[in-house]
Design an enzyme around this catalytic site. Structure first.
Site, PDB file in Angstrom:
ATOM      1  N   GLN A   1       0.799  -1.225   0.000  1.00 38.96           N
ATOM      2  CA  GLN A   1       0.000   0.000   0.000  1.00 38.96           C
ATOM      3  C   GLN A   1       0.836   1.281   0.000  1.00 38.96           C
ATOM      4  O   GLN A   1       0.441   2.280  -0.592  1.00 38.96           O
ATOM      5  CB  GLN A   1      -0.896  -0.039   1.243  1.00 38.96           C
ATOM      6  CG  GLN A   1      -1.804   1.124   1.442  1.00 38.96           C
ATOM      7  CD  GLN A   1      -2.661   0.906   2.675  1.00 38.96           C
ATOM      8  OE1 GLN A   1      -3.622   0.158   2.645  1.00 38.96           O
ATOM      9  NE2 GLN A   1      -2.311   1.548   3.786  1.00 38.96           N
TER      10      GLN A   1
ATOM     11  N   GLU B   1      -3.316   9.063  -0.701  1.00 37.75           N
ATOM     12  CA  GLU B   1      -2.508   9.803   0.269  1.00 37.75           C
ATOM     13  C   GLU B   1      -1.511  10.731  -0.419  1.00 37.75           C
ATOM     14  O   GLU B   1      -0.507  11.140   0.167  1.00 37.75           O
ATOM     15  CB  GLU B   1      -1.817   8.834   1.228  1.00 37.75           C
ATOM     16  CG  GLU B   1      -2.863   8.063   2.032  1.00 37.75           C
ATOM     17  CD  GLU B   1      -2.315   7.316   3.217  1.00 37.75           C
ATOM     18  OE1 GLU B   1      -1.090   7.132   3.311  1.00 37.75           O
ATOM     19  OE2 GLU B   1      -3.132   6.912   4.062  1.00 37.75           O
TER      20      GLU B   1
ATOM     21  N   GLU C   1       5.419  -1.952   8.013  1.00 42.11           N
ATOM     22  CA  GLU C   1       4.129  -2.031   8.709  1.00 42.11           C
ATOM     23  C   GLU C   1       3.279  -3.137   8.094  1.00 42.11           C
ATOM     24  O   GLU C   1       3.301  -3.325   6.876  1.00 42.11           O
ATOM     25  CB  GLU C   1       3.447  -0.658   8.551  1.00 42.11           C
ATOM     26  CG  GLU C   1       2.081  -0.540   9.185  1.00 42.11           C
ATOM     27  CD  GLU C   1       1.500   0.859   8.895  1.00 42.11           C
ATOM     28  OE1 GLU C   1       2.256   1.841   8.820  1.00 42.11           O
ATOM     29  OE2 GLU C   1       0.266   0.944   8.712  1.00 42.11           O
TER      30      GLU C   1
ATOM     31  N   LYS D   1      -3.606   5.183  15.770  1.00 40.89           N
ATOM     32  CA  LYS D   1      -4.677   5.914  15.082  1.00 40.89           C
ATOM     33  C   LYS D   1      -5.845   6.045  16.042  1.00 40.89           C
ATOM     34  O   LYS D   1      -6.453   5.028  16.419  1.00 40.89           O
ATOM     35  CB  LYS D   1      -5.154   5.115  13.868  1.00 40.89           C
ATOM     36  CG  LYS D   1      -4.166   4.952  12.730  1.00 40.89           C
ATOM     37  CD  LYS D   1      -4.711   3.893  11.765  1.00 40.89           C
ATOM     38  CE  LYS D   1      -3.980   3.878  10.444  1.00 40.89           C
ATOM     39  NZ  LYS D   1      -4.330   2.669   9.658  1.00 40.89           N
TER      40      LYS D   1
ATOM     41  N   LYS E   1       3.129   9.333  10.314  1.00 41.09           N
ATOM     42  CA  LYS E   1       2.846   8.938   8.933  1.00 41.09           C
ATOM     43  C   LYS E   1       1.671   9.788   8.493  1.00 41.09           C
ATOM     44  O   LYS E   1       0.567   9.639   9.020  1.00 41.09           O
ATOM     45  CB  LYS E   1       2.466   7.451   8.943  1.00 41.09           C
ATOM     46  CG  LYS E   1       2.786   6.721   7.679  1.00 41.09           C
ATOM     47  CD  LYS E   1       2.481   5.255   7.814  1.00 41.09           C
ATOM     48  CE  LYS E   1       0.998   4.993   7.845  1.00 41.09           C
ATOM     49  NZ  LYS E   1       0.590   3.703   7.279  1.00 41.09           N
TER      50      LYS E   1
HETATM   51  C1  2PG Z   1      -2.821   2.574   6.912  1.00 43.54           C
HETATM   52  C2  2PG Z   1      -3.778   3.718   6.704  1.00 43.54           C
HETATM   53  C3  2PG Z   1      -3.157   5.074   6.683  1.00 43.54           C
HETATM   54  P1  2PG Z   1      -6.234   3.534   5.947  1.00 43.54           P
HETATM   55  O1  2PG Z   1      -3.076   1.446   6.491  1.00 43.54           O
HETATM   56  O2  2PG Z   1      -1.815   2.720   7.595  1.00 43.54           O
HETATM   57  O3  2PG Z   1      -2.035   5.182   5.894  1.00 43.54           O
HETATM   58  O4  2PG Z   1      -4.657   3.511   5.663  1.00 43.54           O
HETATM   59  O5  2PG Z   1      -6.547   4.806   6.619  1.00 43.54           O
HETATM   60  O6  2PG Z   1      -6.898   3.392   4.591  1.00 43.54           O
HETATM   61  O7  2PG Z   1      -6.521   2.353   6.820  1.00 43.54           O
HETATM   62 MG    MG Z   2      -1.352   0.572   7.648  1.00 44.08          MG
END
Ligand code: 2PG
Ligand code: MG
Length: 431
Positions: free
Chosen positions: A166, A210, A288, A338, A389
């Protein structure tokens, strides 16, 4: 400074606003007795983990089902009246009340997006009432600017390209300060654009969720090589480290128990070998979600064998219980942090405290569906987490965070610190 009585919550308002993908999200205002206003927007993920707290969406046809009128109603009809009269600076009490009002383990009754809006807006209101910036209100010793993990090539669910990983990330560890790190990263981003245009034409300048490029390549080696060429073109060879967010849950075939990369099946062992090669060949110092979200054992193997920072995102979902399970098994050595994965600021703070006390790193992170709200910039400094990030250094919802960090760096003046070569802060015993 106002008296504590002035910090009583008097009014809670909420509304539907748009995130960077044009999808609705929740914005909450908390107003205190002394008139202080705190406002916060709730971000939203696309490559979400199965164990995250649940957002409430309306379904139906309006906004393709993504409307948040029900979550707004949760705030206005239930959470707001439920926290009325509480002290905004008693964050823990307030968050506990929010969790009780919802009453489900995954916050699905009222919606984690509703709870989080109130939790963050209350913190902002309390900070406003003290006259302090949020990072200072939350931790008077917040002084560490983060190393940015700058996501310059987007794949997976964040892009319409062919890369399964990703995020392909550059990390400006050679810079002496945050502002210089940001400048170097931005120059690399511009240089990468030149390289892409030369190699593949203007169509390669399309951006993902992003703000990173989406080049027409399918081999992760090619994407990593492009990052190196971008760094070289910008004149910064040797000043950057490299990272990946594989978000591997999303290319795991649970029925066949294999990972599918560019159409080829990989067992966990084969994928681990690939990671070890990439680490060796491309100067990767952080990965990650290298494996699927419930594969604690493979995370443990890679953490032990690689010696680099291994970050749990979908694995831990900022959830203290899942984090403790990982710590027990030696799965990963850093937490992706998060706030909306867990749904209240206090619970997220608890997860960060557990991580730190066990020698795990903490990387504060945006979501792919962000807004212009830069709150994570204050939070990363309050936590002294040392890494963030927040996407490529383009597009308002990403630059809002970088720009807020520039303001904080200026405010801190001589007290500001930048980890630079100390990144990723994985202690020697675990390397
Ligand atoms: C991730 C996040 C942010 P998403 O996987 O780390 O970069 O993606 O917010 O789509 O879960
Ligand atoms: Mg992630």
């Amino acid at each position: 400074m106002q008296s504590a009585g002035g910090r009583t919550i008097q009014e809670v308002r909420a509304r539907e606003v748009l995130d960077c993908r044009g999808l609705p999200t929740v914005q909450v205002d908390v107003v205190l007795a002394d008139g202080s206003l705190g406002r916060a927007d709730v971000p939203s993920g696309r490559s979400t983990g199965a164990h995250e707290a649940k957002e409430l969406r309306d379904g139906g046809t309006r906004y393709g089902g993504y409307g948040v009128r029900r979550a707004v109603a949760s705030v206005v009809d239930v959470l707001g009246p439920g926290v009325h009269g509480l002290q905004a600076d008693a964050q823990r009490v307030l968050d506990r009340r929010l969790v009780e009002l919802d009453g489900t383990p995954d916050k699905s009754a009222l919606g984690a997006n509703a709870l989080l809006g109130v939790s963050l807006a209350a913190a902002r209101a309390a900070a406003a009432s003290t006259g302090l910036p949020l990072y200072r209100y939350l931790d008077s010793d917040g002084h560490l600017l983060p190393v940015p993990l700058v996501n310059l090539i987007n794949g997976g669910r964040h892009a319409a390209g062919q890369l399964q990983f990703q995020e392909f990330i550059v990390i400006p560890t050679g810079a002496p300060t945050f502002s210089e790190a940001l400048a170097e990263s931005s120059e690399v981003n511009l240089a990468l654009g030149e390289v892409l245009e030369e190699r593949y034409g203007r169509a390669a300048l399309a951006l993902g969720d992003e703000g990173g490029y989406v080049p027409p390549v399918s081999d992760p080696r090619e994407a990593l090589e492009l990052l190196h060429v971008g760094v070289e073109r910008a004149g910064y060879t040797g000043r950057f480290q490299y990272g990946l967010d594989c978000a591997a849950t999303h290319f795991y075939d649970a029925d066949e128990r294999v990972y599918r990369l560019a159409g080829k099946p990989f067992t966990s062992e084969e994928l681990l070998s690939l990671y070890l090669e990439l680490i060796r060949d491309f100067g990767i110092t952080t990965i990650e979600d290298p494996f699927a979200e419930d594969d604690f054992a493979s995370f443990t193997d890679l953490t032990r064998e690689s010696g680099i920072q291994i970050v749990g995102d979908d694995l831990f979902v900022t959830n203290p219980e899942r984090l403790l399970r990982g710590i027990e098994q030696g799965s990963a050595n850093a937490l992706l942090w998060k706030v909306n994965q867990i749904g209240t600021l206090s619970e997220a703070m608890d997860a960060a405290a557990i991580a730190t006390s066990h020698g795990y790193g903490v990387c504060v992170s945006e979501r792919s569906g962000e807004t212009e709200d830069p709150i994570i910039a204050d939070l990363v400094v309050a936590l002294n987490a040392g890494q963030i990030k927040t996407g490529a250094p383009v597009r308002g919802e990403r630059t809002a965070k970088y720009n807020r960090l520039l303001q904080i760096e200026e405010e801190l003046g001589a007290a500001a610190r930048y980890p630079g070569p100390q990144f990723p802060g994985v202690s020697a015993s675990r390397r």
